[in-house]
Design a protein around this motif. Structure first.
Motif, PDB file in Angstrom:
ATOM      1  N   LEU A 256    -104.155  58.114  57.715  1.00 21.55           N
ATOM      2  CA  LEU A 256    -104.151  57.878  56.298  1.00 21.55           C
ATOM      3  C   LEU A 256    -103.230  58.744  55.608  1.00 21.55           C
ATOM      4  N   ALA A 257    -102.955  59.975  55.652  1.00 26.24           N
ATOM      5  CA  ALA A 257    -102.341  61.018  55.184  1.00 26.24           C
ATOM      6  C   ALA A 257    -100.785  60.681  55.419  1.00 26.24           C
ATOM      7  N   ARG A 258    -100.349  60.186  56.677  1.00 24.68           N
ATOM      8  CA  ARG A 258     -98.915  60.033  56.789  1.00 24.68           C
ATOM      9  C   ARG A 258     -98.545  58.401  56.156  1.00 24.68           C
ATOM     10  N   VAL A 259     -99.442  57.504  56.372  1.00 20.72           N
ATOM     11  CA  VAL A 259     -99.451  56.215  55.779  1.00 20.72           C
ATOM     12  C   VAL A 259     -98.966  56.535  54.267  1.00 20.72           C
TER      13      VAL A 259
ATOM     14  N   MET B 284     -99.960  67.152  55.093  1.00 17.28           N
ATOM     15  CA  MET B 284    -100.995  67.944  55.260  1.00 17.28           C
ATOM     16  C   MET B 284    -101.660  68.144  53.994  1.00 17.28           C
ATOM     17  N   TYR B 285    -100.958  68.103  52.939  1.00 13.64           N
ATOM     18  CA  TYR B 285    -101.391  68.198  51.547  1.00 13.64           C
ATOM     19  C   TYR B 285    -102.495  67.234  51.338  1.00 13.64           C
ATOM     20  N   VAL B 286    -101.990  65.775  51.566  1.00  9.13           N
ATOM     21  CA  VAL B 286    -102.529  64.603  51.404  1.00  9.13           C
ATOM     22  C   VAL B 286    -103.892  64.600  52.186  1.00  9.13           C
ATOM     23  N   SER B 287    -103.735  65.093  53.410  1.00  6.86           N
ATOM     24  CA  SER B 287    -105.153  65.269  54.258  1.00  6.86           C
ATOM     25  C   SER B 287    -106.025  66.146  53.832  1.00  6.86           C
ATOM     26  N   TYR B 288    -105.722  67.137  53.227  1.00  5.67           N
ATOM     27  CA  TYR B 288    -106.217  68.418  52.586  1.00  5.67           C
ATOM     28  C   TYR B 288    -107.055  67.553  51.301  1.00  5.67           C
TER      29      TYR B 288
ATOM     30  N   LEU C 245     -95.535  57.677  53.218  1.00 11.54           N
ATOM     31  CA  LEU C 245     -94.398  56.756  53.349  1.00 11.54           C
ATOM     32  C   LEU C 245     -94.494  55.912  52.178  1.00 11.54           C
ATOM     33  N   HIS C 246     -95.610  55.141  51.981  1.00  8.58           N
ATOM     34  CA  HIS C 246     -95.988  54.416  51.121  1.00  8.58           C
ATOM     35  C   HIS C 246     -96.019  54.841  49.576  1.00  8.58           C
ATOM     36  N   TRP C 247     -96.499  55.961  49.200  1.00  9.30           N
ATOM     37  CA  TRP C 247     -96.577  56.114  47.791  1.00  9.30           C
ATOM     38  C   TRP C 247     -95.477  57.429  47.493  1.00  9.30           C
TER      39      TRP C 247
END
Length: 125
Positions: free
Chosen positions: A106-109, A58-62, A112-114
């Motif tokens: 993209l946020a979920r990906v 959620m933070y990445v999506s934000y 996991l990747h970063w």
């Protein structure tokens, strides 16, 4: 030949094998865009590493939404010569809804990747 990390992120592939799809449906299948495989179909990696792991997405999506809104705000200002607030709001709210499936995935990906301890395993080449 294996995908690079950036290619795997853009194609929404597993961070360990970079071959398996993370999601079960296409991005703009609006009823199912959020559905993920529980495990990678190729290497068997469990995507939700711990209960509630994707709450951090959620933070990445934000952050993605803020970046897109700032860019669109500047573009709106320059392209429409500083229009009224309703024009800004209409464009930004429309863009938020338009990019929602992309940002969600993209946020979920990226989580996991970063931000996970999962590393690429060369045995899956």
């Amino acid at each position: 030949m294996a995908l690079t990390k950036n290619q795997a992120i853009l194609k929404q592939k597993c961070p360990r094998c970079r071959k398996g799809d993370m999601f079960t449906h296409s991005t703009y299948d609006l009823g199912n865009f959020q559905k993920m495989h529980k495990n990678c179909p190729v290497c068997g990696l469990r995507y939700e590493l711990e209960p509630g792991y994707f709450w951090g997405a959620m933070y990445v999506s934000y952050a993605l939404n803020v970046a897109q809104s700032v860019i669109l705000g500047f573009l709106t200002y320059y392209l429409f010569k500083d229009p009224s607030a309703w024009v800004y709001l209409s464009i930004l709210i429309g863009a938020i809804f338009l990019f929602m499936p992309i940002n969600f995935r993209l946020a979920r990906v990226l989580m996991l990747h970063w931000f996970s301890p999962v590393k690429f395993d060369h045995r899956y080449l």
